[in-house]
Design a protein around this motif. Structure first.
Motif, PDB file in Angstrom:
ATOM      1  N   LEU A 361       1.803  -3.925  -3.920  1.00 48.08           N
ATOM      2  CA  LEU A 361       3.203  -3.701  -3.556  1.00 48.08           C
ATOM      3  C   LEU A 361       3.351  -2.523  -2.603  1.00 48.08           C
ATOM      4  O   LEU A 361       4.204  -2.536  -1.703  1.00 48.08           O
ATOM      5  N   GLU A 362       2.512  -1.497  -2.773  1.00 47.27           N
ATOM      6  CA  GLU A 362       2.641  -0.285  -1.968  1.00 47.27           C
ATOM      7  C   GLU A 362       2.030  -0.441  -0.582  1.00 47.27           C
ATOM      8  O   GLU A 362       2.465   0.202   0.371  1.00 47.27           O
ATOM      9  N   GLU A 363       1.004  -1.295  -0.449  1.00 43.62           N
ATOM     10  CA  GLU A 363       0.293  -1.399   0.836  1.00 43.62           C
ATOM     11  C   GLU A 363       0.800  -2.533   1.726  1.00 43.62           C
ATOM     12  O   GLU A 363       0.582  -2.510   2.933  1.00 43.62           O
ATOM     13  N   LEU A 364       1.452  -3.528   1.148  1.00 40.90           N
ATOM     14  CA  LEU A 364       2.027  -4.583   1.983  1.00 40.90           C
ATOM     15  C   LEU A 364       3.285  -4.070   2.684  1.00 40.90           C
ATOM     16  O   LEU A 364       4.019  -3.264   2.115  1.00 40.90           O
ATOM     17  N   PRO A 365       3.551  -4.508   3.915  1.00 36.87           N
ATOM     18  CA  PRO A 365       4.789  -4.083   4.589  1.00 36.87           C
ATOM     19  C   PRO A 365       6.006  -4.619   3.839  1.00 36.87           C
ATOM     20  O   PRO A 365       6.054  -5.796   3.482  1.00 36.87           O
ATOM     21  N   ASN A 366       6.990  -3.755   3.581  1.00 39.53           N
ATOM     22  CA  ASN A 366       8.176  -4.154   2.833  1.00 39.53           C
ATOM     23  C   ASN A 366       9.434  -3.769   3.596  1.00 39.53           C
ATOM     24  O   ASN A 366       9.515  -2.680   4.162  1.00 39.53           O
ATOM     25  N   ASP A 367      10.424  -4.666   3.583  1.00 41.09           N
ATOM     26  CA  ASP A 367      11.717  -4.304   4.172  1.00 41.09           C
ATOM     27  C   ASP A 367      12.543  -3.562   3.124  1.00 41.09           C
ATOM     28  O   ASP A 367      12.063  -3.274   2.022  1.00 41.09           O
ATOM     29  N   GLU A 368      13.797  -3.225   3.456  1.00 41.28           N
ATOM     30  CA  GLU A 368      14.625  -2.423   2.557  1.00 41.28           C
ATOM     31  C   GLU A 368      14.879  -3.128   1.227  1.00 41.28           C
ATOM     32  O   GLU A 368      14.856  -2.501   0.166  1.00 41.28           O
ATOM     33  N   ILE A 369      15.116  -4.439   1.280  1.00 36.28           N
ATOM     34  CA  ILE A 369      15.416  -5.175   0.047  1.00 36.28           C
ATOM     35  C   ILE A 369      14.208  -5.195  -0.880  1.00 36.28           C
ATOM     36  O   ILE A 369      14.302  -4.855  -2.065  1.00 36.28           O
ATOM     37  N   ASP A 370      13.053  -5.584  -0.323  1.00 30.42           N
ATOM     38  CA  ASP A 370      11.828  -5.593  -1.130  1.00 30.42           C
ATOM     39  C   ASP A 370      11.478  -4.183  -1.608  1.00 30.42           C
ATOM     40  O   ASP A 370      11.034  -3.994  -2.748  1.00 30.42           O
ATOM     41  N   GLY A 371      11.684  -3.186  -0.736  1.00 31.34           N
ATOM     42  CA  GLY A 371      11.384  -1.806  -1.105  1.00 31.34           C
ATOM     43  C   GLY A 371      12.205  -1.342  -2.294  1.00 31.34           C
ATOM     44  O   GLY A 371      11.685  -0.667  -3.199  1.00 31.34           O
ATOM     45  N   ALA A 372      13.490  -1.712  -2.327  1.00 30.31           N
ATOM     46  CA  ALA A 372      14.363  -1.321  -3.440  1.00 30.31           C
ATOM     47  C   ALA A 372      13.920  -2.005  -4.738  1.00 30.31           C
ATOM     48  O   ALA A 372      13.912  -1.385  -5.812  1.00 30.31           O
ATOM     49  N   ILE A 373      13.525  -3.283  -4.636  1.00 32.37           N
ATOM     50  CA  ILE A 373      13.046  -4.012  -5.826  1.00 32.37           C
ATOM     51  C   ILE A 373      11.787  -3.352  -6.375  1.00 32.37           C
ATOM     52  O   ILE A 373      11.626  -3.179  -7.592  1.00 32.37           O
ATOM     53  N   ILE A 374      10.894  -2.961  -5.472  1.00 31.41           N
ATOM     54  CA  ILE A 374       9.628  -2.347  -5.895  1.00 31.41           C
ATOM     55  C   ILE A 374       9.872  -0.982  -6.535  1.00 31.41           C
ATOM     56  O   ILE A 374       9.269  -0.641  -7.566  1.00 31.41           O
ATOM     57  N   GLN A 375      10.760  -0.176  -5.960  1.00 32.47           N
ATOM     58  CA  GLN A 375      11.064   1.137  -6.529  1.00 32.47           C
ATOM     59  C   GLN A 375      11.643   1.004  -7.932  1.00 32.47           C
ATOM     60  O   GLN A 375      11.316   1.767  -8.837  1.00 32.47           O
TER      61      GLN A 375
END
Length: 897
Positions: A361-375
């Motif tokens: 999750l941390e190394e794949l490129p993430n947009d804002e939506i995916d980033g918020a889900i991961i956080q």
């Protein structure tokens, strides 16, 4: 480019029209330099035809080459005719290596079948001379292997020819059979430039064309290594000079005497790989700007490229003639970890290990939506300390992630491949930097190649096999840089320097194992067999690298050779033997420079924070809510007190794979609270306490729920042991109370986790106050005496306080010593209890009940010849120092926890 200039000058003298020539080169890079030279010489005719030696052989053979995955799949289908029991995954473990050996047999020997038969006969002789014993032993397996190969490889060659395709070795073998006819019939005139190694087929091609007077050859050689038979760098050229084709009518071009000319050669012993890159700016400062385009940096370790580029910010123009390995980029690492996760799912599909999921999750490129889900996902698993994530919980927390399907166990390998292609395609439309985009695009291409190659074959492959296929392709892929090869500072690998000359040369990682590579061949054919049949061994490879090294130096004026002298990991810290040869054998006076780590030493100064107006304002706010633990933190380290209690900074949560000391204490605390809460305020009886002993297991399970931990967390390993120890501690505390009651004592638990709030005055006029707050673990009454008990995981320390004759001197700063931190905490609790509950101090006892010494029961705080009022004054003195604007917060040199 002295060598290329000489070739072009001579060709222009001998040929008015170069378009009739085929210039054969070891690689394509020199072509652009030749074109520039022709432009400088104002050549106005058509350009010659440029071709590499491999392209010429392929053209001569007329076969279509098959390689990589396409070859492996085709070969596996053939191999199933020989042995249908081995799956594709097992086949891939040995065939790529064998295929390289087989190609070597066809390129360098007259008959590959002879070598196969030799290997089989050798194993037969070994087995004949000894008792084979068990069927499954190394000798028997080797014999069976070569027996199968003698059947399989000829069959594979036959199957490939039926399809009019061939491996690289077969192409060379086919070309060899057509050499004579080609040399006789061709109307082309060939110019072979700068070769320092030729296979059997290549050598015969050159010689046949020379015999028919349809070729010219230009070699770059130097007397230094040609005349000295001990110099391995001249091995190939010394053999070439003896060709009968070089006679009175045809000279061997050229043998120069450049290497022995005056040169400035320096070697640098550097501690660490990255430090080599840090040295570069200093070396470049000594090179005039106008000479940068005549300067080459040769990287013998491609992994140094990022560090090198970071260090060259002051260089205006840089041209990189080497690719950066695709396998070393972050997206590549994420894909590797994704495959590892999938392999784990094949082994156990019940849950996900958090450390397998987070890096993806941390190394794949993430947009804002995916980033918020991961956080949000990370926050929740850290809060609940979830080590093993159930499938349902993963779906609940990450179900809306755009690439969530990649984390689930796929229906099939083909389905997973489709998901990867779709993922890469969609990812390219997101905001990516250039390198990320290239990385993703390369992987998309690899996934599509594999999918297309698998379609004709009905092979059931596992995720592990798919990973092998991808790794084989990715390991050979690199991201190429776009630049101007004719200008600027040049960065390249050693093979890219072929035919090129530079005034200034800088080589990094001139270590043994990097230059030369040494005995690193991955082969099934022993050294003596390779030698006997004329196949290349590591010795021939070493001589090729030696030639590149000496040739690069011979036309240079300034040479800088850097090597890593630090032994770490796979690096031995041994400089290349080529450097030693230069130092001992060359006519040059070589300067040796030792460079220590150029990074700045870590500052040893302890942190110090002055109490300015802003800090004092924060301290005044702190006075409204002071806990005993704050003061204890100050005793440990004033800086930690300032950061944690005044600035309110907090350490980030981390998932514990093994229960921490803090959570172990909480586990026991919560379990005791579960047992004691229902009996609070009652005089305890034997029956009540015996009933509590039956509920110890239940109390631990309740504590686990309060900690928000998974029950699986405590099912194995050290956590299971911690859980069992916690049970024993809880049981021992109940049994200790039970023993008191059995002996006739009256015991009542008054309160648990009692919140305290009380004012404490710092002056006699009671105008300057602070407010203490906190929670007392247990307050009980034993035979009429109120006991304030604080649970600790650590052992009690300095609970008996006696200052003796030095009382007057030591008492004011009693609590400035962190040895008395437990005494300080208990003293504050006693002060608050006696004031808030209106209990006489003489009727209050304070104690530490240590889980480490649980059977000793509560151990009381005991002041000898020290009054309560004097204890309170010592507390005031400590608080006064904290609030004193003239006393800064200073970090302690040694912090004892």
């Amino acid at each position: 480019m002295q060598f290329l200039h000489r070739i072009i000058s001579e060709l222009l003298e001998n040929h008015k029209d170069l378009s009739a020539l085929d210039i054969v080169l070891p690689g394509k890079r020199p072509m652009v330099f030749i074109k520039r030279i022709l432009q400088e010489k104002q050549y106005q005719g058509l350009l010659p035809n440029f071709v590499t030696i491999d392209e010429l052989i392929a053209e001569l053979s007329e076969d279509l080459e098959i390689k990589g995955i396409a070859l492996w799949l085709f070969a596996y289908r053939t191999y199933q005719k020989v042995d249908a029991s081995e799956d594709f995954s097992g086949f891939l473990k040995w065939f790529p290596t064998l295929q390289k050996d087989w190609d070597d047999m066809m390129k360098f020997s007259e008959n590959d079948q002879k070598i196969l038969e030799w290997m089989l006969d050798e194993e037969r002789i070994k087995n004949w001379g000894e008792d084979l014993g068990d069927e499954d032993n190394a000798r028997k397996r080797n014999l069976n292997f070569w027996r199968k190969m003698n059947e399989f490889l000829p069959l594979l060659k036959s199957d490939l020819r039926k399809e009019n395709i061939a491996t690289s070795g077969m192409i060379y073998q086919e070309a060899f059979s057509k050499l004579e006819a080609f040399a006789k019939s061709t109307q082309n005139h060939f110019v072979f430039c700068g070769f320092n190694a030729l296979s059997r087929v290549e050598e015969q091609l050159v010689r046949k064309l020379l015999q028919w007077n349809k070729a010219e050859t230009y070699f770059q050689a130097d007397k230094y290594y040609i005349d000295d038979a001990r110099q391995e760098s001249g091995k190939f050229l010394r053999e070439t000079i003896t060709w009968k084709e070089f006679d009175l009518y045809r000279n061997f071009n050229w043998i120069d005497d450049q290497f022995s000319q005056p040169k400035n050669i320096k070697t640098y012993e550097v501690s660490g790989n990255i430090v080599q890159a840090k040295v570069l700016p200093e070396l470049l400062k000594k090179i005039p700007k106008e000479e940068l385009s005549e300067t080459a940096l040769v990287l013998l370790d491609e992994n140094l490229l990022p560090a090198v580029l970071d260090s060259l910010t002051s260089v205006e123009s840089v041209n990189i003639t080497m690719g950066f390995p695709l396998k070393n980029l972050s997206f590549s690492n994420a894909i590797k970890k994704l495959f590892y996760l999938q392999k784990q799912q094949e082994k156990k599909s019940s849950s996900y290990y958090y450390a397998d999921v987070l890096p993806i999750l941390e190394e794949l490129p993430n947009d804002e939506i995916d980033g918020a889900i991961i956080q949000d996902f990370i926050a929740k698993i850290e809060e609940r300390n979830i080590v093993y994530i159930s499938k349902n919980l993963l779906a609940e927390l990450l179900g809306k992630l755009s690439y969530f399907q990649l984390l689930q166990k796929p229906e099939s390998t083909q389905n997973f491949l489709d998901l990867l292609i779709k993922f890469c395609y969609e990812l390219k439309f997101k905001e990516l930097d250039d390198i990320q985009y290239e990385n993703v695009a390369h992987f998309e291409k690899v996934f599509k190649v594999i999918k297309n190659q698998l379609l004709p074959y009905k092979i059931d492959i596992k995720i592990e096999t798919l990973e092998v296929l991808i790794n084989q392709l990715v390991n050979t892929e690199s991201i190429d840089f776009v630049g101007e090869p004719l200008a600027g500072f040049q960065i390249m690998g050693l093979l890219e320097t072929r035919l090129l000359n530079f005034k200034n040369i800088i080589l990094l990682s001139v270590n043994e194992g990097k230059l030369p590579l040494g005995n690193t061949q991955n082969t099934y054919i022993p050294f003596d067999v390779r030698k006997n049949f004329g196949l290349n061994t590591f010795l021939e490879n070493d001589s090729i690298y030696a030639y590149h090294f000496y040739r690069l130096i011979q036309n240079s004026e300034n040479v800088h050779l850097l090597y890593n002298a630090l032994s770490s990991g796979v690096n031995t810290g041994e400089k290349s033997r080529f450097i030693t040869q230069l130092e001992m054998e060359s006519p040059h006076n070589i300067e040796h420079i030792i460079i220590e780590n150029t990074s700045e030493p870590i500052s040893q100064e302890l942190m110090k924070i002055e109490k300015n107006e802003a800090v004092m304002q924060l301290l005044n706010e702190w006075k409204n809510r002071v806990s005993a633990s704050h003061l204890v933190t100050y005793l440990y380290n004033p800086i930690d007190f300032y950061l944690n209690q005044i600035l309110k900074t907090r350490e980030t949560n981390e998932i514990e794979e093994e229960l921490s000391q803090r959570n172990y204490g909480n586990l026991v605390h919560y379990a005791l609270q579960f047992l004691h809460e229902p009996i609070k305020g009652k005089i305890l009886s034997i029956n009540v306490l015996e009933d509590l002993l039956q509920k110890v297991d239940e109390s631990i399970e309740d504590a686990i729920e309060k900690l928000k931990h998974q029950s699986e967390f405590y099912e194995r390993g050290m956590n299971f042991i911690h859980k069992e120890i916690a049970k024993r501690v809880v049981r021992n505390i109940v049994e200790y109370d039970l023993e008191l009651v059995k002996n006739g004592s009256a015991l009542t638990i008054i309160d648990l986790e009692k919140e305290i709030n009380c004012d404490f005055y710092l002056d006699e006029n009671r105008t300057d106050k602070i407010s203490f707050y906190g929670f007392i673990d247990r307050i009980d009454r034993l035979d009429g005496v109120t006991r304030v008990i604080d649970y600790k995981t650590a052992k009690p320390k300095k609970l008996t306080v006696s200052l003796g004759k030095n009382k007057e001197e030591k008492l004011p700063e009693l609590f400035f010593n962190d040895d008395y931190k437990q005494a300080l905490q208990l003293s504050i609790y006693k002060y608050c209890i006696t004031n808030s509950l209106n209990i006489k101090p003489e009727n209050v006892e304070t104690a530490i009940w240590s889980f480490a010494e649980v059977n000793n029961g509560p151990q009381n705080l005991n002041f000898i010849d020290i009054e309560d009022s004097e204890v309170e004054d010592s507390i005031r003195n400590l608080i006064a120092e904290i609030l004193n604007p003239d006393v800064p917060f200073e970090e302690k040199e040694k912090v004892s926890w």
